[in-house]
Design an enzyme around this catalytic site. Structure first.
Site, PDB file in Angstrom:
ATOM      1  CG  PHE A  24      -2.352  -1.169   0.885  1.00  0.00           C
ATOM      2  CD1 PHE A  24      -2.224  -1.551  -0.174  1.00  0.00           C
ATOM      3  CD2 PHE A  24      -3.332  -1.080   1.639  1.00  0.00           C
ATOM      4  CE1 PHE A  24      -3.477  -2.670  -0.985  1.00  0.00           C
ATOM      5  CE2 PHE A  24      -4.447  -1.502   1.532  1.00  0.00           C
ATOM      6  CZ  PHE A  24      -4.776  -2.160   0.448  1.00  0.00           C
ATOM      7  NE  ARG A  25       3.952   0.419  -4.564  1.00  0.00           N
ATOM      8  CZ  ARG A  25       4.358  -0.517  -4.238  1.00  0.00           C
ATOM      9  NH1 ARG A  25       5.216  -0.937  -3.619  1.00  0.00           N
ATOM     10  NH2 ARG A  25       4.362  -0.926  -5.807  1.00  0.00           N
ATOM     11  CG  ASN A  78       8.422  -3.309  -0.896  1.00  0.00           C
ATOM     12  OD1 ASN A  78       6.837  -3.435  -0.595  1.00  0.00           O
ATOM     13  ND2 ASN A  78       8.312  -3.507  -2.572  1.00  0.00           N
ATOM     14  CG  ASP A 131       2.910  -8.825  -5.251  1.00  0.00           C
ATOM     15  OD1 ASP A 131       3.260  -7.947  -5.007  1.00  0.00           O
ATOM     16  OD2 ASP A 131       3.131  -9.364  -6.511  1.00  0.00           O
TER      17      ASP A 131
END
Ligand code: NCD
Ligand code: ZN
Length: 400
Positions: free
Chosen positions: A44-45, A75, A292
Protein backbone atom coordinates in the site's frame (compact mmCIF):
# COMPACT_ATOMS: atom_id res chain seq x y z
CA UNK A 1 -27.81 -2.59 13.47
CA UNK A 2 -27.42 -4.06 9.98
CA UNK A 3 -29.91 -6.73 9.19
CA UNK A 4 -29.34 -8.82 6.09
CA UNK A 5 -32.43 -10.77 5.13
CA UNK A 6 -32.72 -13.90 3.04
CA UNK A 7 -29.18 -13.96 1.70
CA UNK A 8 -27.78 -17.16 0.24
CA UNK A 9 -24.67 -18.62 1.75
CA UNK A 10 -22.78 -21.57 0.41
CA UNK A 11 -24.59 -23.59 3.06
CA UNK A 12 -28.06 -22.49 2.03
CA UNK A 13 -30.38 -19.67 3.09
CA UNK A 14 -29.48 -17.94 6.30
CA UNK A 15 -29.96 -14.57 7.93
CA UNK A 16 -27.07 -12.51 9.27
CA UNK A 17 -27.27 -9.94 12.05
CA UNK A 18 -24.39 -7.60 12.71
CA UNK A 19 -24.09 -5.03 15.50
CA UNK A 20 -23.13 -1.58 14.39
CA UNK A 21 -24.04 2.03 14.90
CA UNK A 22 -25.69 2.05 11.47
CA UNK A 23 -29.31 1.18 10.95
CA UNK A 24 -29.89 -0.62 7.72
CA UNK A 25 -32.01 -3.48 6.47
CA UNK A 26 -30.98 -5.22 3.30
CA UNK A 27 -33.12 -7.64 1.39
CA UNK A 28 -30.42 -9.85 0.01
CA UNK A 29 -32.56 -12.56 -1.57
CA UNK A 30 -30.71 -12.28 -4.88
CA UNK A 31 -27.29 -11.95 -3.24
CA UNK A 32 -24.74 -14.25 -1.64
CA UNK A 33 -23.06 -13.56 1.67
CA UNK A 34 -19.42 -14.59 1.88
CA UNK A 35 -16.75 -13.90 4.48
CA UNK A 36 -14.95 -10.71 3.39
CA UNK A 37 -11.61 -11.35 1.76
CA UNK A 38 -8.34 -11.24 3.68
CA UNK A 39 -5.52 -10.23 1.34
CA UNK A 40 -2.23 -11.50 2.75
CA UNK A 41 -0.01 -9.67 0.26
CA UNK A 42 -0.29 -5.98 -0.56
CA UNK A 43 2.03 -3.03 -1.09
CA UNK A 44 0.00 0.00 0.00
CA UNK A 45 3.12 2.16 -0.49
CA UNK A 46 2.97 4.38 2.55
CA UNK A 47 5.02 5.61 4.25
CA UNK A 48 7.05 7.05 1.43
CA UNK A 49 5.17 6.86 -1.85
CA UNK A 50 1.86 8.67 -1.54
CA UNK A 51 2.07 9.47 -5.24
CA UNK A 52 1.61 5.74 -6.01
CA UNK A 53 -1.04 4.96 -3.37
CA UNK A 54 -2.28 6.12 0.03
CA UNK A 55 -3.95 4.09 2.75
CA UNK A 56 -7.11 6.01 2.01
CA UNK A 57 -7.10 5.22 -1.74
CA UNK A 58 -5.91 1.65 -1.20
CA UNK A 59 -8.33 0.74 1.60
CA UNK A 60 -11.29 2.06 -0.41
CA UNK A 61 -10.04 0.09 -3.42
CA UNK A 62 -9.82 -3.01 -1.21
CA UNK A 63 -13.31 -2.50 0.27
CA UNK A 64 -14.65 -1.99 -3.24
CA UNK A 65 -13.16 -5.39 -4.07
CA UNK A 66 -14.64 -7.17 -1.03
CA UNK A 67 -11.45 -7.07 1.08
CA UNK A 68 -11.53 -5.85 4.69
CA UNK A 69 -8.12 -7.06 5.93
CA UNK A 70 -4.68 -6.76 4.36
CA UNK A 71 -1.14 -7.77 5.30
CA UNK A 72 1.11 -4.97 4.09
CA UNK A 73 4.66 -5.52 2.85
CA UNK A 74 7.70 -3.68 4.24
CA UNK A 75 9.29 -2.36 1.01
CA UNK A 76 8.38 1.22 1.84
CA UNK A 77 10.63 4.24 1.62
CA UNK A 78 12.36 3.91 4.02
CA UNK A 79 11.82 0.14 4.29
CA UNK A 80 10.12 -1.18 7.41
CA UNK A 81 13.17 -2.78 9.03
CA UNK A 82 13.38 -1.29 12.55
CA UNK A 83 11.03 -1.20 15.53
CA UNK A 84 10.93 2.56 15.26
CA UNK A 85 9.91 2.50 11.58
CA UNK A 86 7.32 -0.19 12.27
CA UNK A 87 5.70 1.89 15.01
CA UNK A 88 5.88 4.98 12.84
CA UNK A 89 4.19 3.12 9.99
CA UNK A 90 1.36 1.96 12.30
CA UNK A 91 0.86 5.51 13.54
CA UNK A 92 0.74 6.91 9.99
CA UNK A 93 -1.78 4.27 8.85
CA UNK A 94 -4.03 4.61 11.92
CA UNK A 95 -4.02 8.37 11.63
CA UNK A 96 -4.94 8.28 7.93
CA UNK A 97 -7.70 5.69 8.32
CA UNK A 98 -9.23 7.49 11.28
CA UNK A 99 -8.98 10.94 9.65
CA UNK A 100 -10.89 9.57 6.66
CA UNK A 101 -13.28 7.54 8.86
CA UNK A 102 -12.53 4.28 7.04
CA UNK A 103 -13.28 1.00 8.83
CA UNK A 104 -10.50 -1.36 7.77
CA UNK A 105 -8.10 -3.94 9.21
CA UNK A 106 -4.43 -4.50 8.55
CA UNK A 107 -1.32 -6.34 9.75
CA UNK A 108 2.27 -5.52 8.93
CA UNK A 109 5.22 -7.57 7.76
CA UNK A 110 8.72 -6.81 9.00
CA UNK A 111 11.46 -6.69 6.36
CA UNK A 112 14.53 -8.76 7.21
CA UNK A 113 18.04 -7.92 5.99
CA UNK A 114 21.52 -9.06 6.97
CA UNK A 115 21.72 -6.09 9.35
CA UNK A 116 18.56 -6.34 11.43
CA UNK A 117 18.14 -9.98 12.47
CA UNK A 118 18.89 -8.95 16.08
CA UNK A 119 15.84 -6.66 16.13
CA UNK A 120 13.34 -9.42 15.27
CA UNK A 121 12.85 -10.20 18.99
CA UNK A 122 11.73 -6.61 19.65
CA UNK A 123 8.99 -6.63 16.98
CA UNK A 124 7.83 -10.25 17.15
CA UNK A 125 4.52 -9.41 18.86
CA UNK A 126 3.67 -6.52 16.55
CA UNK A 127 3.94 -8.24 13.16
CA UNK A 128 2.14 -10.83 11.06
CA UNK A 129 5.43 -12.33 9.83
CA UNK A 130 8.88 -11.75 8.38
CA UNK A 131 9.30 -10.81 4.73
CA UNK A 132 12.38 -12.05 2.94
CA UNK A 133 13.32 -11.05 -0.61
CA UNK A 134 15.72 -13.67 -2.02
CA UNK A 135 15.80 -11.75 -5.30
CA UNK A 136 15.64 -7.99 -5.65
CA UNK A 137 12.34 -6.40 -6.58
CA UNK A 138 10.79 -2.96 -5.91
CA UNK A 139 12.66 -1.36 -2.99
CA UNK A 140 16.01 -2.14 -1.37
CA UNK A 141 15.27 -5.30 0.61
CA UNK A 142 17.39 -8.34 -0.24
CA UNK A 143 19.01 -11.36 1.35
CA UNK A 144 21.25 -12.92 -1.29
CA UNK A 145 23.64 -15.02 0.83
CA UNK A 146 22.96 -18.44 2.31
CA UNK A 147 24.50 -17.83 5.74
CA UNK A 148 22.16 -14.89 6.42
CA UNK A 149 19.19 -16.78 5.05
CA UNK A 150 19.91 -19.71 7.36
CA UNK A 151 20.13 -17.37 10.35
CA UNK A 152 16.73 -15.88 9.48
CA UNK A 153 15.11 -19.33 9.32
CA UNK A 154 16.64 -20.29 12.68
CA UNK A 155 15.54 -16.99 14.27
CA UNK A 156 12.00 -17.25 12.89
CA UNK A 157 11.69 -20.73 14.39
CA UNK A 158 12.99 -19.49 17.74
CA UNK A 159 10.24 -16.85 17.94
CA UNK A 160 7.60 -18.95 16.21
CA UNK A 161 7.23 -16.50 13.33
CA UNK A 162 6.14 -17.16 9.75
CA UNK A 163 8.54 -16.33 6.95
CA UNK A 164 6.88 -15.01 3.80
CA UNK A 165 9.35 -15.57 1.02
CA UNK A 166 9.85 -13.89 -2.35
CA UNK A 167 11.62 -16.84 -3.99
CA UNK A 168 13.66 -15.70 -6.98
CA UNK A 169 17.43 -16.26 -7.01
CA UNK A 170 19.44 -13.03 -7.07
CA UNK A 171 22.62 -14.59 -8.48
CA UNK A 172 20.64 -16.20 -11.29
CA UNK A 173 18.89 -12.90 -12.11
CA UNK A 174 22.26 -11.06 -12.31
CA UNK A 175 23.80 -13.68 -14.61
CA UNK A 176 20.78 -13.82 -16.90
CA UNK A 177 20.60 -10.01 -17.08
CA UNK A 178 24.14 -9.95 -18.49
CA UNK A 179 23.21 -12.50 -21.15
CA UNK A 180 19.87 -11.02 -22.15
CA UNK A 181 20.31 -7.30 -22.67
CA UNK A 182 17.24 -6.08 -24.48
CA UNK A 183 14.59 -3.40 -24.26
CA UNK A 184 11.92 -5.97 -25.16
CA UNK A 185 9.88 -6.52 -21.96
CA UNK A 186 9.31 -10.16 -22.92
CA UNK A 187 12.89 -10.91 -21.84
CA UNK A 188 11.71 -10.21 -18.29
CA UNK A 189 10.04 -13.64 -18.37
CA UNK A 190 13.27 -15.17 -19.76
CA UNK A 191 15.59 -13.58 -17.19
CA UNK A 192 13.43 -14.47 -14.20
CA UNK A 193 12.44 -17.79 -15.74
CA UNK A 194 10.87 -20.78 -13.93
CA UNK A 195 14.35 -22.09 -13.00
CA UNK A 196 15.12 -18.77 -11.28
CA UNK A 197 12.13 -19.29 -8.99
CA UNK A 198 12.84 -22.98 -8.48
CA UNK A 199 16.47 -22.47 -7.37
CA UNK A 200 15.44 -19.98 -4.70
CA UNK A 201 12.46 -22.05 -3.63
CA UNK A 202 14.56 -25.20 -3.12
CA UNK A 203 16.93 -23.29 -0.88
CA UNK A 204 14.08 -21.87 1.20
CA UNK A 205 12.43 -25.30 1.51
CA UNK A 206 15.75 -26.82 2.58
CA UNK A 207 16.14 -24.34 5.47
CA UNK A 208 12.44 -24.52 6.39
CA UNK A 209 12.64 -28.31 6.69
CA UNK A 210 15.96 -28.13 8.55
CA UNK A 211 14.67 -25.70 11.21
CA UNK A 212 10.97 -26.66 10.97
CA UNK A 213 10.15 -23.02 10.26
CA UNK A 214 6.68 -22.13 9.00
CA UNK A 215 7.12 -20.94 5.43
CA UNK A 216 4.60 -19.06 3.32
CA UNK A 217 5.72 -18.97 -0.31
CA UNK A 218 4.50 -15.76 -1.92
CA UNK A 219 3.30 -15.46 -5.51
CA UNK A 220 4.02 -19.02 -6.69
CA UNK A 221 3.89 -18.66 -10.46
CA UNK A 222 4.65 -22.09 -11.92
CA UNK A 223 3.22 -25.60 -11.53
CA UNK A 224 6.76 -26.86 -10.90
CA UNK A 225 6.96 -24.80 -7.70
CA UNK A 226 3.62 -26.19 -6.51
CA UNK A 227 4.86 -29.73 -7.11
CA UNK A 228 8.12 -29.03 -5.25
CA UNK A 229 6.28 -27.62 -2.23
CA UNK A 230 3.70 -30.44 -2.14
CA UNK A 231 6.56 -32.94 -2.09
CA UNK A 232 8.38 -31.10 0.74
CA UNK A 233 5.08 -30.83 2.65
CA UNK A 234 5.23 -34.59 3.19
CA UNK A 235 8.23 -34.01 5.48
CA UNK A 236 7.23 -30.64 6.91
CA UNK A 237 3.51 -29.80 6.76
CA UNK A 238 3.81 -26.12 7.68
CA UNK A 239 4.66 -25.01 4.15
CA UNK A 240 2.04 -22.88 2.43
CA UNK A 241 1.42 -21.76 -1.14
CA UNK A 242 0.11 -18.39 -2.32
CA UNK A 243 -0.90 -17.58 -5.89
CA UNK A 244 -1.77 -14.19 -7.35
CA UNK A 245 -4.67 -13.31 -9.66
CA UNK A 246 -2.23 -12.26 -12.40
CA UNK A 247 -0.40 -15.59 -12.48
CA UNK A 248 -3.76 -17.39 -12.49
CA UNK A 249 -5.58 -15.28 -15.07
CA UNK A 250 -2.86 -13.65 -17.23
CA UNK A 251 0.09 -15.05 -19.15
CA UNK A 252 3.09 -14.01 -21.24
CA UNK A 253 0.97 -13.41 -24.35
CA UNK A 254 -0.21 -10.20 -22.63
CA UNK A 255 3.14 -8.50 -23.40
CA UNK A 256 1.90 -8.15 -27.00
CA UNK A 257 -0.99 -5.97 -25.87
CA UNK A 258 0.38 -4.20 -22.81
CA UNK A 259 4.18 -4.19 -23.40
CA UNK A 260 6.16 -2.97 -20.37
CA UNK A 261 2.98 -2.36 -18.38
CA UNK A 262 2.58 -6.05 -17.46
CA UNK A 263 6.13 -6.35 -16.10
CA UNK A 264 5.82 -7.94 -12.66
CA UNK A 265 7.98 -10.05 -10.32
CA UNK A 266 7.85 -13.00 -10.70
CA UNK A 267 6.97 -12.50 -14.37
CA UNK A 268 3.97 -13.74 -16.29
CA UNK A 269 4.43 -17.34 -17.48
CA UNK A 270 3.50 -19.24 -20.64
CA UNK A 271 -0.22 -20.00 -21.23
CA UNK A 272 0.52 -23.68 -20.67
CA UNK A 273 2.08 -23.04 -17.23
CA UNK A 274 -0.69 -20.60 -16.34
CA UNK A 275 -3.32 -23.27 -17.09
CA UNK A 276 -1.55 -25.88 -14.97
CA UNK A 277 -1.21 -23.42 -12.10
CA UNK A 278 -4.93 -22.61 -12.38
CA UNK A 279 -5.71 -26.31 -12.28
CA UNK A 280 -3.74 -26.74 -9.04
CA UNK A 281 -5.61 -23.74 -7.68
CA UNK A 282 -9.07 -25.07 -8.50
CA UNK A 283 -8.13 -28.54 -7.20
CA UNK A 284 -7.27 -27.15 -3.77
CA UNK A 285 -3.46 -27.54 -3.86
CA UNK A 286 -2.90 -23.80 -3.34
CA UNK A 287 -3.61 -22.43 0.12
CA UNK A 288 -4.18 -18.72 -0.43
CA UNK A 289 -4.84 -15.98 -2.93
CA UNK A 290 -2.68 -12.89 -2.41
CA UNK A 291 -3.20 -10.02 -4.81
CA UNK A 292 0.37 -8.63 -4.52
CA UNK A 293 -1.36 -5.26 -5.12
CA UNK A 294 1.68 -3.25 -6.24
CA UNK A 295 0.57 0.06 -7.77
CA UNK A 296 2.90 2.26 -9.84
CA UNK A 297 2.34 5.40 -11.89
CA UNK A 298 1.71 4.98 -15.60
CA UNK A 299 4.95 6.82 -16.22
CA UNK A 300 6.92 4.26 -14.18
CA UNK A 301 5.11 1.38 -15.89
CA UNK A 302 5.96 2.77 -19.32
CA UNK A 303 9.67 3.34 -18.73
CA UNK A 304 11.60 1.36 -21.34
CA UNK A 305 12.65 -2.09 -20.16
CA UNK A 306 14.71 -2.82 -18.01
CA UNK A 307 13.87 0.40 -16.15
CA UNK A 308 10.16 -0.42 -15.96
CA UNK A 309 8.62 -0.53 -12.47
CA UNK A 310 7.52 -4.11 -11.70
CA UNK A 311 4.12 -4.70 -10.15
CA UNK A 312 0.38 -4.75 -10.88
CA UNK A 313 -2.65 -3.57 -8.91
CA UNK A 314 -4.99 -6.30 -7.70
CA UNK A 315 -7.38 -5.52 -4.85
CA UNK A 316 -10.29 -4.16 -6.90
CA UNK A 317 -10.43 -7.00 -9.40
CA UNK A 318 -9.46 -10.17 -7.48
CA UNK A 319 -12.90 -11.22 -6.21
CA UNK A 320 -14.70 -10.42 -9.51
CA UNK A 321 -12.08 -12.55 -11.34
CA UNK A 322 -12.74 -15.46 -8.96
CA UNK A 323 -16.52 -15.06 -9.15
CA UNK A 324 -16.31 -14.89 -12.94
CA UNK A 325 -14.35 -18.17 -12.88
CA UNK A 326 -17.07 -19.61 -10.63
CA UNK A 327 -19.72 -18.50 -13.15
CA UNK A 328 -17.72 -20.24 -15.87
CA UNK A 329 -17.71 -23.41 -13.76
CA UNK A 330 -13.94 -23.43 -13.17
CA UNK A 331 -13.93 -23.05 -9.36
CA UNK A 332 -16.33 -23.74 -6.49
CA UNK A 333 -17.58 -21.14 -4.04
CA UNK A 334 -16.15 -23.20 -1.20
CA UNK A 335 -12.68 -23.01 -2.76
CA UNK A 336 -13.05 -19.25 -3.14
CA UNK A 337 -13.89 -18.91 0.57
CA UNK A 338 -10.98 -21.19 1.52
CA UNK A 339 -8.31 -19.27 -0.40
CA UNK A 340 -9.61 -15.79 0.39
CA UNK A 341 -10.34 -16.21 4.08
CA UNK A 342 -10.58 -19.57 5.87
CA UNK A 343 -7.10 -20.92 5.07
CA UNK A 344 -5.46 -17.56 5.71
CA UNK A 345 -6.95 -17.40 9.22
CA UNK A 346 -5.59 -20.89 9.91
CA UNK A 347 -2.11 -20.27 8.49
CA UNK A 348 -1.62 -16.95 10.31
CA UNK A 349 -3.48 -17.98 13.51
CA UNK A 350 -6.11 -15.25 13.19
CA UNK A 351 -9.65 -15.49 14.58
CA UNK A 352 -12.17 -16.49 11.92
CA UNK A 353 -13.26 -13.64 9.67
CA UNK A 354 -16.31 -11.83 11.00
CA UNK A 355 -16.54 -9.22 8.21
CA UNK A 356 -18.81 -9.97 5.28
CA UNK A 357 -19.14 -9.25 1.61
CA UNK A 358 -22.45 -9.32 -0.20
CA UNK A 359 -22.07 -10.39 -3.78
CA UNK A 360 -24.38 -10.28 -6.75
CA UNK A 361 -23.47 -13.52 -8.54
CA UNK A 362 -25.13 -12.57 -11.81
CA UNK A 363 -24.08 -8.93 -12.13
CA UNK A 364 -22.00 -8.34 -15.26
CA UNK A 365 -19.74 -5.30 -15.34
CA UNK A 366 -16.67 -4.09 -17.13
CA UNK A 367 -13.59 -3.64 -14.90
CA UNK A 368 -12.76 0.01 -14.34
CA UNK A 369 -10.29 1.48 -11.90
CA UNK A 370 -12.26 2.98 -9.04
CA UNK A 371 -10.16 4.04 -6.06
CA UNK A 372 -6.57 2.84 -6.53
CA UNK A 373 -4.07 5.40 -7.77
CA UNK A 374 -2.38 2.79 -9.96
CA UNK A 375 -1.80 4.20 -13.42
CA UNK A 376 -2.59 0.92 -15.11
CA UNK A 377 -4.61 -2.28 -14.60
CA UNK A 378 -4.31 -5.20 -17.03
CA UNK A 379 -7.95 -6.08 -16.30
CA UNK A 380 -9.43 -2.72 -17.30
CA UNK A 381 -12.07 -3.23 -19.99
CA UNK A 382 -12.52 -6.94 -19.11
CA UNK A 383 -16.17 -8.00 -18.75
CA UNK A 384 -16.70 -10.07 -15.61
CA UNK A 385 -19.77 -11.67 -14.04
CA UNK A 386 -20.06 -11.76 -10.22
CA UNK A 387 -19.40 -8.57 -8.23
CA UNK A 388 -19.33 -7.43 -4.64
CA UNK A 389 -22.17 -4.99 -3.95
CA UNK A 390 -21.46 -4.26 -0.29
CA UNK A 391 -18.50 -4.94 1.97
CA UNK A 392 -19.07 -4.79 5.73
CA UNK A 393 -16.03 -4.15 7.94
CA UNK A 394 -16.48 -3.95 11.74
CA UNK A 395 -20.20 -3.59 11.10
CA UNK A 396 -19.72 -0.59 8.83
CA UNK A 397 -21.07 -0.99 5.28
CA UNK A 398 -19.13 0.12 2.21
CA UNK A 399 -21.34 0.28 -0.88
CA UNK A 400 -19.59 -0.58 -4.11
C1 NCD B 1 6.27 -5.47 -5.85
C2 NCD B 1 6.25 -3.95 -5.60
O1 NCD B 1 6.22 -3.18 -6.56
O2 NCD B 1 6.27 -3.56 -4.43
N1 NCD B 1 6.44 -5.70 -7.26
C3 NCD B 1 6.15 -6.83 -7.93
O3 NCD B 1 6.48 -6.89 -9.12
N2 NCD B 1 5.50 -7.85 -7.40
C4 NCD B 1 7.35 -6.12 -5.03
C5 NCD B 1 7.28 -7.62 -4.97
O4 NCD B 1 6.35 -8.20 -4.36
O5 NCD B 1 8.15 -8.28 -5.53
ZN1 ZN C 1 7.34 -10.33 -4.11
Amino acid sequence: MIEIMNANTELGKKDYYIDSSYSLTIDASDLFVLPAMIDPHVHFRNPGQADKETWSSASKAALFGGITTVFDMPNNIPSCTTKHRLMDKKRIIDEELSRNKIAFRYHLYFGVTAKNIHSISSVKDDIIGLKVFMGSSTGDLLIADDATLEKVFATAKKYNLIIAIHAEDEQYIREKKKLLRSSDPEVHSLIRDPTCALIALRKALYFACMYQTTLYVLHVSTPEEVEEILEAKKKHPRLYIEATPHHLFLNSTYYKKHHTKVVVNPPLRSPERQQRLLQYFTQGCIDALGTDHAPHSLEDKQKPYPNTAAGLPGVESALPLLLNAWNEGTISLKRIIDVTSRNICKIFSLPLQEDLVLIDPRKTKVVRKMYSKAGFSPYEGKKLTGWPVMTICRGVPFMT
